[in-house]
Design a protein around this motif. Structure first.
Motif, PDB file in Angstrom:
ATOM      1  N   LEU A  23      10.481  92.522 -33.499  1.00  0.00           N
ATOM      2  CA  LEU A  23      11.701  91.864 -33.036  1.00  0.00           C
ATOM      3  C   LEU A  23      11.854  91.985 -31.523  1.00  0.00           C
ATOM      4  CD1 LEU A  23      14.177  92.922 -35.857  1.00  0.00           C
ATOM      5  CD2 LEU A  23      13.113  90.682 -35.509  1.00  0.00           C
ATOM      6  N   ALA A  24      11.467  93.116 -30.967  1.00  0.00           N
ATOM      7  CA  ALA A  24      11.513  93.286 -29.511  1.00  0.00           C
ATOM      8  C   ALA A  24      10.548  92.320 -28.830  1.00  0.00           C
ATOM      9  CB  ALA A  24      11.193  94.727 -29.136  1.00  0.00           C
ATOM     10  N   ALA A  25       9.367  92.127 -29.407  1.00  0.00           N
ATOM     11  CA  ALA A  25       8.401  91.192 -28.832  1.00  0.00           C
ATOM     12  C   ALA A  25       8.920  89.759 -28.885  1.00  0.00           C
ATOM     13  CB  ALA A  25       7.062  91.301 -29.562  1.00  0.00           C
ATOM     14  N   VAL A  26       9.551  89.388 -30.000  1.00  0.00           N
ATOM     15  CA  VAL A  26      10.116  88.040 -30.118  1.00  0.00           C
ATOM     16  C   VAL A  26      11.249  87.851 -29.107  1.00  0.00           C
ATOM     17  CG1 VAL A  26      11.418  86.510 -31.654  1.00  0.00           C
ATOM     18  CG2 VAL A  26       9.409  87.719 -32.501  1.00  0.00           C
ATOM     19  N   ALA A  27      12.095  88.860 -28.932  1.00  0.00           N
ATOM     20  CA  ALA A  27      13.184  88.768 -27.960  1.00  0.00           C
ATOM     21  C   ALA A  27      12.642  88.655 -26.540  1.00  0.00           C
ATOM     22  CB  ALA A  27      14.095  89.981 -28.088  1.00  0.00           C
ATOM     23  N   LEU A  28      11.610  89.424 -26.207  1.00  0.00           N
ATOM     24  CA  LEU A  28      11.005  89.342 -24.882  1.00  0.00           C
ATOM     25  C   LEU A  28      10.390  87.965 -24.648  1.00  0.00           C
ATOM     26  CD1 LEU A  28      10.222  90.763 -22.252  1.00  0.00           C
ATOM     27  CD2 LEU A  28       8.145  91.523 -23.389  1.00  0.00           C
ATOM     28  N   PHE A  29       9.731  87.430 -25.671  1.00  0.00           N
ATOM     29  CA  PHE A  29       9.177  86.088 -25.558  1.00  0.00           C
ATOM     30  C   PHE A  29      10.281  85.068 -25.307  1.00  0.00           C
ATOM     31  CE2 PHE A  29       8.079  82.005 -27.473  1.00  0.00           C
ATOM     32  CZ  PHE A  29       6.959  81.688 -26.728  1.00  0.00           C
ATOM     33  N   ALA A  30      11.398  85.192 -26.022  1.00  0.00           N
ATOM     34  CA  ALA A  30      12.508  84.242 -25.854  1.00  0.00           C
ATOM     35  C   ALA A  30      13.077  84.321 -24.444  1.00  0.00           C
ATOM     36  CB  ALA A  30      13.589  84.518 -26.894  1.00  0.00           C
ATOM     37  N   VAL A  31      13.238  85.530 -23.912  1.00  0.00           N
ATOM     38  CA  VAL A  31      13.760  85.684 -22.552  1.00  0.00           C
ATOM     39  C   VAL A  31      12.802  85.085 -21.536  1.00  0.00           C
ATOM     40  CG1 VAL A  31      14.313  87.395 -20.778  1.00  0.00           C
ATOM     41  CG2 VAL A  31      15.197  87.674 -23.093  1.00  0.00           C
ATOM     42  N   MET A  32      11.505  85.366 -21.689  1.00  0.00           N
ATOM     43  CA  MET A  32      10.523  84.831 -20.742  1.00  0.00           C
ATOM     44  C   MET A  32      10.436  83.312 -20.832  1.00  0.00           C
ATOM     45  SD  MET A  32       7.580  87.759 -20.936  1.00  0.00           S
ATOM     46  CE  MET A  32       6.551  86.971 -19.729  1.00  0.00           C
ATOM     47  N   ALA A  33      10.500  82.755 -22.041  1.00  0.00           N
ATOM     48  CA  ALA A  33      10.478  81.295 -22.191  1.00  0.00           C
ATOM     49  C   ALA A  33      11.715  80.682 -21.562  1.00  0.00           C
ATOM     50  CB  ALA A  33      10.381  80.927 -23.675  1.00  0.00           C
ATOM     51  N   LEU A  34      12.875  81.308 -21.724  1.00  0.00           N
ATOM     52  CA  LEU A  34      14.106  80.801 -21.132  1.00  0.00           C
ATOM     53  C   LEU A  34      14.026  80.814 -19.607  1.00  0.00           C
ATOM     54  CD1 LEU A  34      17.059  79.883 -21.735  1.00  0.00           C
ATOM     55  CD2 LEU A  34      17.692  82.283 -21.376  1.00  0.00           C
ATOM     56  N   THR A  38      13.949  77.293 -17.415  1.00  0.00           N
ATOM     57  CA  THR A  38      15.113  76.985 -16.586  1.00  0.00           C
ATOM     58  C   THR A  38      14.858  77.138 -15.100  1.00  0.00           C
ATOM     59  OG1 THR A  38      15.928  79.246 -16.825  1.00  0.00           O
ATOM     60  CG2 THR A  38      16.740  77.601 -18.404  1.00  0.00           C
ATOM     61  N   SER A  39      13.708  77.643 -14.694  1.00  0.00           N
ATOM     62  CA  SER A  39      13.433  77.810 -13.266  1.00  0.00           C
ATOM     63  C   SER A  39      12.859  76.518 -12.698  1.00  0.00           C
ATOM     64  CB  SER A  39      12.469  78.973 -13.040  1.00  0.00           C
ATOM     65  OG  SER A  39      11.238  78.695 -13.650  1.00  0.00           O
ATOM     66  N   SER A  40      13.034  76.384 -11.405  1.00  0.00           N
ATOM     67  CA  SER A  40      12.502  75.190 -10.742  1.00  0.00           C
ATOM     68  C   SER A  40      11.369  75.620  -9.812  1.00  0.00           C
ATOM     69  CB  SER A  40      13.598  74.498  -9.941  1.00  0.00           C
ATOM     70  OG  SER A  40      14.057  75.351  -8.914  1.00  0.00           O
ATOM     71  N   PHE A  41      10.363  74.801  -9.759  1.00  0.00           N
ATOM     72  CA  PHE A  41       9.209  75.062  -8.910  1.00  0.00           C
ATOM     73  C   PHE A  41       9.148  73.968  -7.849  1.00  0.00           C
ATOM     74  CE2 PHE A  41       8.097  76.757 -13.104  1.00  0.00           C
ATOM     75  CZ  PHE A  41       7.892  78.088 -12.765  1.00  0.00           C
ATOM     76  N   PRO A  42       9.614  74.242  -6.646  1.00  0.00           N
ATOM     77  CA  PRO A  42       9.605  73.207  -5.618  1.00  0.00           C
ATOM     78  C   PRO A  42       8.175  72.908  -5.153  1.00  0.00           C
ATOM     79  CG  PRO A  42      10.393  75.285  -4.719  1.00  0.00           C
ATOM     80  CD  PRO A  42      10.209  75.485  -6.187  1.00  0.00           C
ATOM     81  N   LEU A  43       7.753  71.696  -5.362  1.00  0.00           N
ATOM     82  CA  LEU A  43       6.390  71.315  -4.994  1.00  0.00           C
ATOM     83  C   LEU A  43       6.223  71.116  -3.498  1.00  0.00           C
ATOM     84  CD1 LEU A  43       5.584  68.842  -7.899  1.00  0.00           C
ATOM     85  CD2 LEU A  43       4.900  71.219  -7.651  1.00  0.00           C
ATOM     86  N   ALA A  44       7.323  70.874  -2.789  1.00  0.00           N
ATOM     87  CA  ALA A  44       7.220  70.661  -1.350  1.00  0.00           C
ATOM     88  C   ALA A  44       6.813  71.938  -0.625  1.00  0.00           C
ATOM     89  CB  ALA A  44       8.553  70.156  -0.808  1.00  0.00           C
ATOM     90  N   GLU A  45       7.142  73.090  -1.182  1.00  0.00           N
ATOM     91  CA  GLU A  45       6.827  74.359  -0.535  1.00  0.00           C
ATOM     92  C   GLU A  45       5.495  74.942  -0.974  1.00  0.00           C
ATOM     93  OE1 GLU A  45      10.005  77.116  -0.953  1.00  0.00           O
ATOM     94  OE2 GLU A  45      11.520  75.602  -0.554  1.00  0.00           O
ATOM     95  N   ALA A  46       4.818  74.310  -1.901  1.00  0.00           N
ATOM     96  CA  ALA A  46       3.551  74.848  -2.389  1.00  0.00           C
ATOM     97  C   ALA A  46       2.508  74.770  -1.284  1.00  0.00           C
ATOM     98  CB  ALA A  46       3.083  74.071  -3.612  1.00  0.00           C
ATOM     99  N   ARG A  47       1.853  75.901  -1.062  1.00  0.00           N
ATOM    100  CA  ARG A  47       0.829  75.956  -0.040  1.00  0.00           C
ATOM    101  C   ARG A  47      -0.444  76.536  -0.632  1.00  0.00           C
ATOM    102  NH1 ARG A  47       3.531  79.668   3.929  1.00  0.00           N
ATOM    103  NH2 ARG A  47       5.223  79.760   2.465  1.00  0.00           N
ATOM    104  N   GLY A  48      -1.544  76.158  -0.100  1.00  0.00           N
ATOM    105  CA  GLY A  48      -2.829  76.693  -0.524  1.00  0.00           C
ATOM    106  C   GLY A  48      -3.574  77.229   0.681  1.00  0.00           C
ATOM    107  N   PHE A  49      -4.835  77.466   0.492  1.00  0.00           N
ATOM    108  CA  PHE A  49      -5.667  77.938   1.587  1.00  0.00           C
ATOM    109  C   PHE A  49      -6.244  76.742   2.326  1.00  0.00           C
ATOM    110  CE2 PHE A  49      -5.985  81.332  -1.643  1.00  0.00           C
ATOM    111  CZ  PHE A  49      -5.333  82.308  -0.930  1.00  0.00           C
ATOM    112  N   PRO A  50      -6.571  76.930   3.583  1.00  0.00           N
ATOM    113  CA  PRO A  50      -7.176  75.814   4.332  1.00  0.00           C
ATOM    114  C   PRO A  50      -8.499  75.391   3.704  1.00  0.00           C
ATOM    115  CG  PRO A  50      -6.593  77.632   5.811  1.00  0.00           C
ATOM    116  CD  PRO A  50      -6.366  78.095   4.423  1.00  0.00           C
ATOM    117  N   GLU A  51      -8.838  74.137   3.871  1.00  0.00           N
ATOM    118  CA  GLU A  51     -10.082  73.597   3.315  1.00  0.00           C
ATOM    119  C   GLU A  51     -11.273  74.305   3.952  1.00  0.00           C
ATOM    120  OE1 GLU A  51     -12.186  70.178   1.372  1.00  0.00           O
ATOM    121  OE2 GLU A  51     -10.055  70.129   1.764  1.00  0.00           O
TER     122      GLU A  51
END
Length: 124
Positions: A23-34, A38-51
């Motif tokens: 039950l603790a594992a299921v609850a942890l999974f539910a919290v992590m999935a939530l 619900t989080s946003s990942f702004p693609l404009a700020e995504a950076r990588g390494f130089p070519e």
């Protein structure tokens, strides 16, 4: 009970304290999935390494404090050294266990099913 008086063979759910880790594992999974959904990942700020940047070379330069390299590798350096120390400890432990087995402290593995051929007149 069935109509002929015998007990059914249906599985029964046993409740108890052994269900708590599941039950603790299921609850942890539910919290992590939530949190993930619900989080946003702004693609404009995504950076990588130089070519064409060599991270391996940058880590080597950072280890010797040379100051060259295409990537600021100080953040990688700590992870690299922690992994190197962990692998060194694992190799040292494996060598220790192997040497302990050779000296007779640990019984060597037998390929004959566990019988000792010397006691039974064998020549191994």
């Amino acid at each position: 009970m069935s109509s002929d008086g015998t007990r059914g063979t249906k599985p029964e759910l046993k409740l108890g304290s052994h269900l708590v880790p599941g039950l603790a594992a299921v609850a942890l999974f539910a919290v992590m999935a939530l949190v993930f959904l619900t989080s946003s990942f702004p693609l404009a700020e995504a950076r990588g390494f130089p070519e064409g940047a060599s991270i391996t070379a940058s880590i080597g330069y950072a280890m010797f404090n040379i100051g060259q390299g295409d990537v600021n590798a100080e953040g990688f350096l700590v992870a690299f050294l922690v992994i190197a120390v962990a692998l060194d400890i694992a190799i040292d432990g494996a060598i220790f266990l192997a040497k302990r087995g050779e000296e007779g402290v640990l019984e060597p593995l037998r390929t004959d099913g566990g019988t000792d051929g010397r006691r039974n007149g064998g020549d191994d």
